[in-house]
Design a protein around this motif. Structure first.
Motif, PDB file in Angstrom:
ATOM      1  N   GLN A   1       0.928  -1.064  -0.211  1.00  3.57           N
ATOM      2  CA  GLN A   1       0.066  -0.081   0.008  1.00  3.57           C
ATOM      3  C   GLN A   1       0.930   1.133   0.027  1.00  3.57           C
ATOM      4  O   GLN A   1       2.076   1.114   0.179  1.00  3.57           O
ATOM      5  N   THR A   2       0.319   2.433  -0.284  1.00  2.00           N
ATOM      6  CA  THR A   2       0.964   3.591  -0.273  1.00  2.00           C
ATOM      7  C   THR A   2       1.822   3.841   1.071  1.00  2.00           C
ATOM      8  O   THR A   2       1.085   3.548   2.156  1.00  2.00           O
ATOM      9  N   ARG A   3       2.855   4.586   0.916  1.00  2.00           N
ATOM     10  CA  ARG A   3       3.633   5.057   2.215  1.00  2.00           C
ATOM     11  C   ARG A   3       2.988   6.748   2.643  1.00  2.00           C
ATOM     12  O   ARG A   3       3.663   6.959   3.541  1.00  2.00           O
ATOM     13  N   ARG A   4       2.262   7.112   1.714  1.00  2.00           N
ATOM     14  CA  ARG A   4       2.065   8.568   1.902  1.00  2.00           C
ATOM     15  C   ARG A   4       0.697   8.602   2.857  1.00  2.00           C
ATOM     16  O   ARG A   4       0.046   7.796   2.854  1.00  2.00           O
ATOM     17  N   LYS A   5       0.736   9.669   3.783  1.00  2.00           N
ATOM     18  CA  LYS A   5      -0.306   9.987   4.847  1.00  2.00           C
ATOM     19  C   LYS A   5      -1.165  11.029   4.393  1.00  2.00           C
ATOM     20  O   LYS A   5      -2.248  11.136   4.740  1.00  2.00           O
ATOM     21  N   PHE A   6      -0.567  11.821   3.714  1.00  2.00           N
ATOM     22  CA  PHE A   6      -1.337  13.007   3.219  1.00  2.00           C
ATOM     23  C   PHE A   6      -1.357  13.309   1.610  1.00  2.00           C
ATOM     24  O   PHE A   6      -0.248  13.329   0.982  1.00  2.00           O
ATOM     25  N   CYS A   7      -2.342  13.777   1.163  1.00  2.00           N
ATOM     26  CA  CYS A   7      -2.470  14.026  -0.253  1.00  2.00           C
ATOM     27  C   CYS A   7      -1.902  15.403  -0.534  1.00  2.00           C
ATOM     28  O   CYS A   7      -1.645  16.150   0.333  1.00  2.00           O
ATOM     29  N   SER A   8      -1.753  15.610  -1.833  1.00  2.00           N
ATOM     30  CA  SER A   8      -1.072  16.928  -2.304  1.00  2.00           C
ATOM     31  C   SER A   8      -2.077  17.892  -2.026  1.00  2.00           C
ATOM     32  O   SER A   8      -1.720  19.065  -2.035  1.00  2.00           O
ATOM     33  N   CYS A   9      -3.387  17.733  -1.891  1.00  2.00           N
ATOM     34  CA  CYS A   9      -4.486  18.844  -1.554  1.00  2.00           C
ATOM     35  C   CYS A   9      -4.509  19.140  -0.197  1.00  2.00           C
ATOM     36  O   CYS A   9      -5.292  19.979   0.395  1.00  2.00           O
ATOM     37  N   GLY A  10      -3.729  18.184   0.867  1.00  2.00           N
ATOM     38  CA  GLY A  10      -3.662  18.562   2.088  1.00  2.00           C
ATOM     39  C   GLY A  10      -4.864  17.500   3.041  1.00  2.00           C
ATOM     40  O   GLY A  10      -4.588  17.354   4.174  1.00  2.00           O
ATOM     41  N   GLY A  11      -5.394  16.835   2.065  1.00  2.00           N
ATOM     42  CA  GLY A  11      -6.250  15.777   2.856  1.00  2.00           C
ATOM     43  C   GLY A  11      -5.555  14.651   3.403  1.00  2.00           C
ATOM     44  O   GLY A  11      -4.294  14.097   2.859  1.00  2.00           O
ATOM     45  N   THR A  12      -6.206  13.672   4.239  1.00  2.00           N
ATOM     46  CA  THR A  12      -5.597  12.695   4.656  1.00  2.00           C
ATOM     47  C   THR A  12      -5.870  11.508   3.936  1.00  2.00           C
ATOM     48  O   THR A  12      -7.161  11.207   3.226  1.00  2.00           O
ATOM     49  N   ILE A  13      -4.887  10.710   3.604  1.00  2.00           N
ATOM     50  CA  ILE A  13      -5.124   9.316   2.752  1.00  2.00           C
ATOM     51  C   ILE A  13      -5.522   8.221   3.822  1.00  2.00           C
ATOM     52  O   ILE A  13      -4.624   7.768   4.786  1.00  2.00           O
ATOM     53  N   VAL A  14      -6.788   7.517   3.407  1.00  2.00           N
ATOM     54  CA  VAL A  14      -7.010   6.484   4.126  1.00  2.00           C
ATOM     55  C   VAL A  14      -7.333   4.942   3.330  1.00  2.00           C
ATOM     56  O   VAL A  14      -7.610   5.305   2.184  1.00  2.00           O
ATOM     57  N   HIS A  15      -7.332   3.835   4.051  1.00  2.00           N
ATOM     58  CA  HIS A  15      -7.708   2.717   3.265  1.00  2.00           C
ATOM     59  C   HIS A  15      -9.216   2.813   2.674  1.00  2.00           C
ATOM     60  O   HIS A  15     -10.052   3.113   3.476  1.00  2.00           O
ATOM     61  N   HIS A  16      -9.374   2.688   1.445  1.00  2.00           N
ATOM     62  CA  HIS A  16     -10.688   2.910   1.143  1.00  2.00           C
ATOM     63  C   HIS A  16     -11.841   1.672   0.984  1.00  2.00           C
ATOM     64  O   HIS A  16     -11.598   0.839   0.083  1.00  2.00           O
ATOM     65  N   ARG A  17     -12.513   1.681   2.099  1.00  2.00           N
ATOM     66  CA  ARG A  17     -13.577   0.582   1.972  1.00  2.00           C
ATOM     67  C   ARG A  17     -13.215  -0.761   1.783  1.00  2.00           C
ATOM     68  O   ARG A  17     -13.714  -1.548   1.301  1.00  2.00           O
ATOM     69  N   GLU A  18     -11.999  -1.012   2.147  1.00  2.00           N
ATOM     70  CA  GLU A  18     -11.559  -2.604   2.238  1.00  2.00           C
ATOM     71  C   GLU A  18     -11.508  -3.083   0.976  1.00  2.00           C
ATOM     72  O   GLU A  18     -11.436  -4.071   0.758  1.00  2.00           O
ATOM     73  N   ARG A  19     -10.958  -2.034  -0.105  1.00  2.00           N
ATOM     74  CA  ARG A  19     -10.700  -2.650  -1.328  1.00  2.00           C
ATOM     75  C   ARG A  19      -9.407  -3.215  -1.730  1.00  2.00           C
ATOM     76  O   ARG A  19      -8.425  -2.289  -1.129  1.00  2.00           O
ATOM     77  N   ILE A  20      -9.230  -4.300  -1.831  1.00  2.00           N
ATOM     78  CA  ILE A  20      -8.049  -4.973  -1.982  1.00  2.00           C
ATOM     79  C   ILE A  20      -8.198  -5.720  -3.387  1.00  2.00           C
ATOM     80  O   ILE A  20      -9.049  -6.518  -3.562  1.00  2.00           O
ATOM     81  N   SER A  21      -6.959  -5.528  -3.930  1.00  2.00           N
ATOM     82  CA  SER A  21      -6.745  -6.321  -5.394  1.00  2.00           C
ATOM     83  C   SER A  21      -5.626  -7.388  -5.182  1.00  2.00           C
ATOM     84  O   SER A  21      -4.775  -7.128  -4.495  1.00  2.00           O
ATOM     85  N   HIS A  22      -5.755  -8.347  -6.105  1.00  2.00           N
ATOM     86  CA  HIS A  22      -4.437  -9.468  -5.804  1.00  2.00           C
ATOM     87  C   HIS A  22      -3.758  -9.293  -7.192  1.00  2.00           C
ATOM     88  O   HIS A  22      -4.251  -9.294  -8.127  1.00  2.00           O
ATOM     89  N   VAL A  23      -2.636  -9.155  -7.070  1.00  2.00           N
ATOM     90  CA  VAL A  23      -1.610  -8.756  -7.849  1.00  2.00           C
ATOM     91  C   VAL A  23      -0.558  -9.673  -8.105  1.00  2.00           C
ATOM     92  O   VAL A  23       0.023 -10.238  -7.081  1.00  2.00           O
TER      93      VAL A  23
END
Length: 431
Positions: free
Chosen positions: A4-26
């Motif tokens: 998953q991403t290592r970033r905590k904050f977006c370029s717009c200043g918003g907080t980055i969170v895991h989105h609705r348990e969306r997980i893809s298999h790669v």
């Protein structure tokens, strides 16, 4: 394993969170075999931009169609310093494996087809994912692997070139579109970097070594000085050999029975070859290893003489100050007949067998026989010469080959190789 991403904050200043348990298999391709990982999708709470391992995604308005939008990836600056590079929603690669692919292409002249067959044989025998499970035969598994390897390597190369030339901007999720979008910027970046380059190497400033790394990819006709490529925008004409595929023969069917100004080095007397080689070495401007020419190209017939062995022709060779006397059998028939008919020692004007226009570039297929039905080659005309003979010839040659179907793996390779391999391998020693 979860990525998953290592970033905590977006370029717009918003907080980055895991989105609705969306997980893809790669499926991650590595040098030791594929591994299955979980890839977590994260979103910015404020602008809803998607964040993934090593990149973010967003939609951008299509410049050609304002009503359409394209999906783009914004790769992080240090994405190539990570362990893996995710190229699609279902596929990723270890950076080490991508680098090994580059070395195989560079030093072993490997093709994507060959690398995919090798990888399937070594690592994908029992492995399966959503797409591979649909493949019913081994050839289908190889085709899927080849598509993934080519897409992954071109994405890796494009990111590397953009960083090297300091080209900003996202990469379209469709790699074919991405390559076309950055084509001109990569070209300009290449000129910008190397036009200012200076170093202590012999020849720096006046010699440019360009190697597309395509030796194992495509066999070409052995006819010399039998093609011309015209670049309309730069008003430049480049004389080349024939670029057609000869099949199992040395020459294509257009040049199989045609004469060219080139004479094989095996025909020249050893003493003549030694004189030419000595003259060339004396005229060299740089101290590097020189390889013996396999062909010698006639520039002009200076005269004739009659000896006990028969008629000999006094030949001026292209790129050689030294001249030699050659027997009749060493002179191509069409060039010899032209000299005997006209008394003009210069080469006759070649004729255009076929012309193909691709974008702003025109490729001419030239022959040296005196065929009155074919137009003469005119270097001042930067347009495709369309005659009835050319049109009929092109119609006969039309075919649906793999090269026509697969644009990325063939048409774009040489351009990317020149931009990537010359820099990686330091073959571009002089500019």
């Amino acid at each position: 394993m979860r990525l998953q991403t290592r970033r905590k904050f977006c370029s717009c200043g918003g907080t980055i969170v895991h989105h609705r348990e969306r997980i893809s298999h790669v499926t991650i391709y590595t040098e030791t075999g594929p591994i299955a990982v979980e890839h977590l999708e994260c979103r910015c709470k404020k602008c809803s931009r998607g964040y993934y391992y090593g990149y973010a995604t967003d939609t951008v308005e299509d410049q050609e169609d304002p009503n359409a939008r394209k999906q783009y990836k914004f790769y992080e600056e240090d994405c190539l310093e990570s362990q893996f590079l995710i190229t699609t929603r279902k596929t990723g690669f270890s950076i080490k494996f991508l680098y090994e692919m580059s070395l195989d292409i560079l030093f072993l002249y490997a093709s994507f087809s060959g690398m995919s067959k090798k990888y399937v044989a070594l690592h994908l025998g029992d492995y399966s994912d959503e797409e591979l499970s649909k493949a019913k035969t081994m050839s289908e598994r190889v085709e899927i692997c080849e598509k993934r390897l080519s897409c992954g390597w071109f994405t890796f190369s494009l990111i590397e070139i953009k960083q090297r030339f300091r080209i900003a901007g996202p990469i379209c999720c469709n790699i074919d579109t991405a390559l076309m979008e950055y084509h001109l910027q990569i070209r300009d970046g290449f000129y910008r970097v190397w036009s200012k380059h200076t170093c202590g190497k012999s020849g720096c400033g006046w010699v440019l070594v360009v190697d597309g790394g395509m030796k194992a990819q495509r066999k070409i006709c052995g006819a010399v000085k039998s093609g011309a490529r015209v670049f309309e925008h730069s008003n430049t004409t480049l004389i080349t050999g024939c670029t057609r595929h000869p099949g199992d023969f040395k020459y294509c069917r257009d040049h199989k029975n045609e004469d060219t100004p080139a004479v094989s080095s095996t025909k020249l007397h050893p003493e003549n070859k030694a004189r030419l080689r000595s003259a060339k070495e004396k005229g060299r401007h740089y101290n590097v290893q020189d390889f013996t020419d396999s062909v010698y190209i006639i520039e002009e017939i200076l005269g004739t003489r009659h000896t006990k062995k028969g008629t000999e022709y006094h030949i001026k060779w292209e790129e050689y100050a030294e001249t030699t006397w050659e027997p009749l059998k060493n002179i191509p028939r069409s060039i010899r007949e032209y000299y005997e008919d006209t008394g003009d020692g210069k080469l006759p004007t070649p004729r255009v067998k076929e012309s193909i226009k691709q974008g702003s570039t025109v490729q001419y297929n030239l022959v040296w026989s005196n065929d009155g039905d074919l137009p003469e080659w005119d270097a001042s005309r930067h347009v495709a010469l369309e005659t009835e003979a050319l049109a009929n010839n092109r119609e006969k040659r039309a075919c649906n080959t793999r090269k026509d179907r697969d644009k990325r793996q063939n048409r774009h390779t040489c351009g990317i190789f020149i931009g990537y391999f010359l820099l990686q391998s330091e073959q571009l020693e002089i500019s």
